[in-house]
Design a protein around this motif. Sequence first.
Motif, PDB file in Angstrom:
ATOM      1  N   LEU A  33       0.831  -1.208   0.000  1.00  0.00           N
ATOM      2  CA  LEU A  33       0.000   0.000   0.000  1.00  0.00           C
ATOM      3  C   LEU A  33       0.870   1.265   0.000  1.00  0.00           C
ATOM      4  O   LEU A  33       0.589   2.225  -0.714  1.00  0.00           O
ATOM      5  CB  LEU A  33      -0.914   0.020   1.222  1.00  0.00           C
ATOM      6  N   GLU A  68       2.793   1.684  -3.402  1.00  0.00           N
ATOM      7  CA  GLU A  68       1.894   2.111  -4.480  1.00  0.00           C
ATOM      8  C   GLU A  68       1.310   3.506  -4.234  1.00  0.00           C
ATOM      9  O   GLU A  68       0.540   4.003  -5.048  1.00  0.00           O
ATOM     10  CB  GLU A  68       0.767   1.091  -4.643  1.00  0.00           C
ATOM     11  N   LYS A  70      -0.828   4.461  -1.973  1.00  0.00           N
ATOM     12  CA  LYS A  70      -2.269   4.422  -1.691  1.00  0.00           C
ATOM     13  C   LYS A  70      -2.628   4.900  -0.290  1.00  0.00           C
ATOM     14  O   LYS A  70      -3.803   5.113  -0.001  1.00  0.00           O
ATOM     15  CB  LYS A  70      -2.797   2.997  -1.896  1.00  0.00           C
TER      16      LYS A  70
END
Length: 135
Positions: free
Chosen positions: A43, A46, A48
């Motif tokens: 996470l 990336e 995010k």
Amino acid sequence: MYRRTALAILVCTLALGLPGRGADPKSVSPQPLNVDPAAAEKLIREGKVTVIDVRTKDEFDEGHIAGAKNIDIKNADFEKQLSTLDKSKSYLVHCQAGGRSKASMKIFEKLGFHSIYHLNDGIMGWEEAGKPLQK
């Protein structure tokens, strides 16, 4: 027969707590998602999530996840600091072993955050998995 079926569907819907027509989906706070260190690292990599470390400043300074923001749950203005964050973004929250960050979940939910990830076993689990720390 039709009326009994319709009534049964309505009762089941209410019993399951499913939002009916006209319900505001934003009024229902989702539960935080628990993630292990590998999922958390993905996470972060990336882009995010923003990492929120709820440990003390001293603990944070001993080693933290790169890019993490330190908001100490023990500070009197913890809730006020959280309220300045963008509630539409996703956050990964952790502490040392998981206790304080789990306690913070109630405050995140109270303030209306909708996308919260909880790092299982906190920074200790992160370290045990061989993930890097920044000092």
